[in-house]
Design a protein around this motif. Structure first.
Motif, PDB file in Angstrom:
ATOM      1  N   ILE A  26       7.173   3.924  -3.267  1.00  0.00           N
ATOM      2  CA  ILE A  26       5.840   4.611  -2.925  1.00  0.00           C
ATOM      3  C   ILE A  26       5.290   5.664  -4.122  1.00  0.00           C
ATOM      4  O   ILE A  26       4.038   5.808  -4.288  1.00  0.00           O
ATOM      5  N   ASP A  27       6.561   6.226  -4.538  1.00  0.00           N
ATOM      6  CA  ASP A  27       5.967   7.441  -5.432  1.00  0.00           C
ATOM      7  C   ASP A  27       5.594   7.071  -6.533  1.00  0.00           C
ATOM      8  O   ASP A  27       5.059   7.789  -7.709  1.00  0.00           O
ATOM      9  N   ASP A  28       5.750   5.522  -6.928  1.00  0.00           N
ATOM     10  CA  ASP A  28       4.945   4.994  -8.275  1.00  0.00           C
ATOM     11  C   ASP A  28       3.549   4.934  -8.406  1.00  0.00           C
ATOM     12  O   ASP A  28       2.986   4.555  -9.127  1.00  0.00           O
ATOM     13  N   VAL A  78      -1.949  -2.382  -7.160  1.00  0.00           N
ATOM     14  CA  VAL A  78      -1.656  -1.453  -6.133  1.00  0.00           C
ATOM     15  C   VAL A  78      -1.371  -0.070  -6.643  1.00  0.00           C
ATOM     16  O   VAL A  78      -1.951   1.019  -6.193  1.00  0.00           O
ATOM     17  N   GLU A  79      -0.693  -0.221  -7.632  1.00  0.00           N
ATOM     18  CA  GLU A  79      -0.049   1.185  -8.166  1.00  0.00           C
ATOM     19  C   GLU A  79      -1.305   1.977  -8.732  1.00  0.00           C
ATOM     20  O   GLU A  79      -1.445   3.210  -8.599  1.00  0.00           O
ATOM     21  N   ILE A  82      -3.852   2.825  -5.008  1.00  0.00           N
ATOM     22  CA  ILE A  82      -3.654   3.748  -4.023  1.00  0.00           C
ATOM     23  C   ILE A  82      -2.860   4.755  -4.435  1.00  0.00           C
ATOM     24  O   ILE A  82      -2.048   5.095  -5.242  1.00  0.00           O
ATOM     25  N   ASN A  83      -3.163   6.032  -3.588  1.00  0.00           N
ATOM     26  CA  ASN A  83      -2.477   7.146  -3.622  1.00  0.00           C
ATOM     27  C   ASN A  83      -1.485   7.535  -2.554  1.00  0.00           C
ATOM     28  O   ASN A  83      -1.606   7.014  -1.363  1.00  0.00           O
ATOM     29  N   PRO A  84      -0.136   7.815  -2.894  1.00  0.00           N
ATOM     30  CA  PRO A  84       0.944   7.735  -1.959  1.00  0.00           C
ATOM     31  C   PRO A  84       0.521   8.769  -0.629  1.00  0.00           C
ATOM     32  O   PRO A  84       0.919   8.264   0.341  1.00  0.00           O
ATOM     33  N   ALA A  85       0.070   9.936  -1.046  1.00  0.00           N
ATOM     34  CA  ALA A  85      -0.235  10.653   0.135  1.00  0.00           C
ATOM     35  C   ALA A  85      -1.053  10.244   1.128  1.00  0.00           C
ATOM     36  O   ALA A  85      -1.030  10.499   2.180  1.00  0.00           O
TER      37      ALA A  85
END
Length: 156
Positions: A26-28, A78-79, A82-85
């Protein structure tokens, strides 16, 4: 029905028939958390104004993220979008097909444990309020205390 070959030789390239694109970490993810998100044309057809979502509007954010998670052709899309937070914040409020939700939660178990923020704030304000009575969507729980009985009438 006539058959038209696609460029890569697959008969059906629709999102309903391919596995969801789920990155390894997810951090990617490195999408923006503010401003406007414009999704690619293959995710939402029509004029560019119909493909733009204001990320500060919760309803538009949920719609955009659900659309990206369901329609993305690869992990790179997706990377980039999308923002992980933000994903962690709205995960429980997203309306996703079960196969997409299961794929993401299988790869990233931390999403499964994400708390629905609207339920959490509603219960912290008033102990007598029902979960889900706050803003946003909440999953309804099945009431297991209800028993159903049926009666049979004699035909006569």
């Amino acid at each position: 029905m006539s058959y038209v070959a696609t460029r890569d030789g697959r008969r059906d390239r629709s999102a309903a028939h391919r596995a969801p694109a789920v990155p390894d970490r997810i951090d990617d993810l490195h999408g923006n958390s503010l401003g406007v998100l414009e999704v690619p044309h293959h995710m939402a057809c029509g004029h560019a104004s119909r493909r733009r979502y204001d990320l500060e509007d919760p309803a538009q954010l949920r719609h955009a993220y659900a659309q990206v998670l369901c329609e993305a052709a690869g992990c790179g899309e997706v990377e980039d979008l999308i923002n992980p937070a933000m994903l962690r914040r709205v995960w429980r409020d997203l309306h996703l097909p079960s196969r997409v939700r299961e794929a993401w939660e299988t790869r990233h178990p931390s999403l499964r444990r994400t708390v629905n923020r609207s339920s959490e704030t509603a219960t912290s304000r008033d102990p007598n309020s029902r979960p889900g009575s706050g803003r946003g969507f909440a999953r309804r729980r099945r009431d297991t205390s209800v028993t159903r009985t049926t009666s049979v009438r004699a035909a006569g």
